[in-house]
Enzyme design. Structure first.
Site, mmCIF file in Angstrom:
data_model
loop_
_atom_site.group_PDB
_atom_site.id
_atom_site.type_symbol
_atom_site.label_atom_id
_atom_site.label_comp_id
_atom_site.label_asym_id
_atom_site.label_seq_id
_atom_site.Cartn_x
_atom_site.Cartn_y
_atom_site.Cartn_z
ATOM 1 N N VAL A 17 0.784 -1.361 0.055
ATOM 2 C CA VAL A 17 0.033 0.184 -0.148
ATOM 3 C C VAL A 17 0.935 1.129 0.004
ATOM 4 C CG1 VAL A 17 -1.790 1.214 1.120
ATOM 5 C CG2 VAL A 17 -1.764 -1.253 1.170
ATOM 6 N N LYS A 108 -7.679 -1.728 9.492
ATOM 7 C CA LYS A 108 -9.044 -2.241 10.134
ATOM 8 C C LYS A 108 -8.988 -2.862 11.460
ATOM 9 C CE LYS A 108 -7.712 -5.095 6.902
ATOM 10 N NZ LYS A 108 -6.846 -4.944 5.313
ATOM 11 N N GLU A 132 -10.491 6.014 5.439
ATOM 12 C CA GLU A 132 -11.139 5.604 4.354
ATOM 13 C C GLU A 132 -10.695 4.089 3.770
ATOM 14 O OE1 GLU A 132 -14.183 7.308 2.548
ATOM 15 O OE2 GLU A 132 -14.098 4.815 2.250
ATOM 16 N N VAL A 135 -11.768 0.254 5.158
ATOM 17 C CA VAL A 135 -12.847 -1.032 4.793
ATOM 18 C C VAL A 135 -13.221 -0.752 3.313
ATOM 19 C CG1 VAL A 135 -15.309 -1.350 5.146
ATOM 20 C CG2 VAL A 135 -14.142 -0.400 6.982
ATOM 21 N N GLU A 193 -3.905 -11.003 3.285
ATOM 22 C CA GLU A 193 -3.202 -10.452 4.308
ATOM 23 C C GLU A 193 -1.990 -11.272 4.423
ATOM 24 O OE1 GLU A 193 -4.174 -7.745 6.185
ATOM 25 O OE2 GLU A 193 -5.750 -7.572 4.531
ATOM 26 N N ASP A 204 -10.758 -10.373 8.927
ATOM 27 C CA ASP A 204 -10.701 -9.313 8.369
ATOM 28 C C ASP A 204 -11.897 -8.752 8.034
ATOM 29 O OD1 ASP A 204 -8.868 -7.244 6.343
ATOM 30 O OD2 ASP A 204 -10.591 -8.189 5.070
ATOM 31 N N LYS A 208 -13.447 -4.898 9.689
ATOM 32 C CA LYS A 208 -14.353 -3.877 8.674
ATOM 33 C C LYS A 208 -15.774 -3.825 9.221
ATOM 34 C CE LYS A 208 -11.347 -4.970 5.063
ATOM 35 N NZ LYS A 208 -11.018 -5.838 3.781
ATOM 36 N N GLY A 307 -5.813 -5.049 -3.012
ATOM 37 C CA GLY A 307 -4.760 -4.612 -4.168
ATOM 38 C C GLY A 307 -4.301 -3.191 -3.920
HETATM 39 N N1 HSE Z 1 -6.785 -8.846 2.465
HETATM 40 C C1 HSE Z 1 -7.818 -7.823 2.251
HETATM 41 C C2 HSE Z 1 -8.882 -8.357 1.196
HETATM 42 C C3 HSE Z 1 -7.242 -6.579 1.811
HETATM 43 O O1 HSE Z 1 -8.775 -9.300 0.788
HETATM 44 O O2 HSE Z 1 -10.026 -7.644 1.293
HETATM 45 C C4 HSE Z 1 -8.170 -5.445 1.745
HETATM 46 O O3 HSE Z 1 -8.457 -5.091 3.152
#
Ligand code: HSE
Length: 439
Positions: A17, A108, A132, A135, A193, A204, A208, A307
């Site tokens: 990122v 998150k 932002e 999520v 991740e 995850d 979120k 991504g």
């Molecule tokens: N591993 C997470 C997904 C990345 O696949 O959505 C974005 O939060």
């Protein structure tokens, strides 16, 4: 010549990122300067290892291995926390807020675990916290809830919030591939991740969901207080059965609020969705969120949920908000730390009031009386069968797929325990929720 403001950014974390943010801030420099009326300058970058070779080239003079140095650097206005995890990320975030800085975060898990502390620190020290990118990747769902839909209360928000799981389920469904094979692909594409169990076991999505529930309802709900189930027990046969029944399977977060009873439920589970619904039609790495507001009705948000580029787009949108805040001062738009929730008495809904239909897959001995025993357990728990599909499994065994009429989490949970204890049931049953959402 008119001089324009320069806003200095410190990037903490330079993985997928962080490198995406750097790349797009360089590529879109002219447009951003013109849109924001300010220069955005990345002046410092904290990396884990100074010697590591990277595809993105940055001047060595900008690099440091000490993220806290950035949080404490008086020349930096905005700290982007893109480290991940909750230990160093928390320290950096709190230090920057204590210094009155603006923090932009994609984290998150950090917000879910420490959101209350972070917003309190921002309020106390005059800092700001934007999130932002935390999520639904590139979808501006935080701004939609906080700003565009501010007139609404939210009886239901549901959606696909994990791109990796959506990619895996889509590929299992369309190519009939096994779960483990597609997981390998998703990892190679950079969606998952670092610890993939966060994706496939639903954590995850739960982090979120916690962030969305807080924004929509002003209540922090931790994953331990939610139903959280992942996709790791699904087989291509489940996707095939779902299609036969007129559904597709998606890992959903579902946040529902009963305003009369003042009860909230936040849950994450693979869900059978009617094949023609908007969210069901969203495949691949895309995320989709359906938000029902009491004023606006249902609105949908669809886009890339994971991504480098999608997430960088969301981080840069927060940098733009930070620039606006620096230029024009507080009050130019709604910040989350100024949000004062008034949710007195809102409780989590008990299991018997979480209502729905279910899909139950059992591997059973292929003998007389087995179906009757299964039906008996369901009947004793007041769970009514809607459909039955039976297919041969391995030798002497059958795969039994039942769907139910409306029941609730308490009844189906009890039935599941009793089914597991039957001698004729050979494996732990798989129970999936059916989301008969029409919007
Ligand atoms: N591993 C997470 C997904 C990345 O696949 O959505 C974005 O939060």
């Amino acid at each position: 010549m008119k001089t324009i403001l320069t806003v200095n950014i410190g990037l903490c974390g330079f993985g997928t990122v962080g490198q995406g943010v750097w790349k797009h801030l360089q590529h879109s420099r002219a447009e951003l300067t013109s849109r924001l009326g300010a220069n955005v300058e990345v002046t410092r970058i904290a990396v884990k290892d100074l010697k590591k070779k990277r595809s993105v080239k940055v001047p060595v003079s900008k690099l440091t291995e000490d993220a806290l140095e950035i949080a404490n650097d008086p020349s930096i206005h905005v700290v982007c926390e893109l480290i991940g995890g909750t230990t160093l990320a928390r320290k950096v975030t709190l230090a920057a807020l204590k210094n009155g800085k603006i923090v932009v975060s994609a984290n998150k898990a950090l917000i879910c675990d420490h959101g209350a502390e972070i917003f309190e620190a921002a309020r106390k020290h005059g800092g700001h916290f934007f999130f932002e990118a935390s999520v639904a990747g590139g979808i501006p769902i935080i701004k939609a809830l906080r700003e565009g839909l501010v007139a609404n209360r939210f009886p239901r928000i549901y959606g696909i919030l994990n791109g990796t799981c959506n990619y895996i389920l889509t590929q299992m469904g369309t190519r009939g591939l096994a779960y483990s094979e597609v997981l390998r692909e998703a990892k190679a594409l950079g969606y998952a991740e670092a610890d993939e169990s966060l994706d496939v076991e639903g954590w995850d999505t739960a982090h979120k969901a916690s962030v969305l529930a807080w924004l929509a309802h002003g209540v922090w709900v931790q994953p331990k207080d939610m139903i959280v189930e992942g996709i790791n027990r699904l087989s291509p046969a489940d996707l095939h059965n779902a299609t036969t029944l007129g559904y597709t399977i998606k890992l959903l977060a579902v946040i529902s609020r009963d305003f009369k009873k003042n009860e909230l439920s936040v849950r994450v589970h693979p869900t059978l969705l009617p094949i023609n619904s908007v969210v069901a039609s969203v495949g691949g790495v895309f995320n989709a969120v359906a938000v029902t507001g009491d004023v606006v009705g249902t609105t949908h948000y669809i886009g890339r949920g994971a991504g480098q580029d999608a997430t960088a787009s969301a981080v840069i949108s927060d940098i733009a908000d930070a620039v606006a805040l620096i230029k024009h001062g507080k009050g130019t738009h709604l910040t989350s730390e100024s949000y004062e929730p008034n949710q007195k008495g809102c409780k989590l809904a008990p299991a018997e009031r979480i209502i729905g239909c279910y899909y139950v897959r059992l591997t059973v001995k292929d003998q007389s009386g087995v179906l009757a025993n299964v039906a008996n357990v369901l009947s004793k728990n007041k769970v009514s069968i809607a459909t039955v599909i039976q297919n041969p499994a391995h030798t002497g065994a059958a795969s039994l797929v039942l769907t139910t009429h409306e029941s609730n989490e308490k009844s189906i949970g009890q039935a599941l325990k009793q089914l597991t204890n039957l001698d004729s049931v050979l494996e732990t049953p798989l129970v999936l929720r059916i989301g008969n959402f029409t919007d």
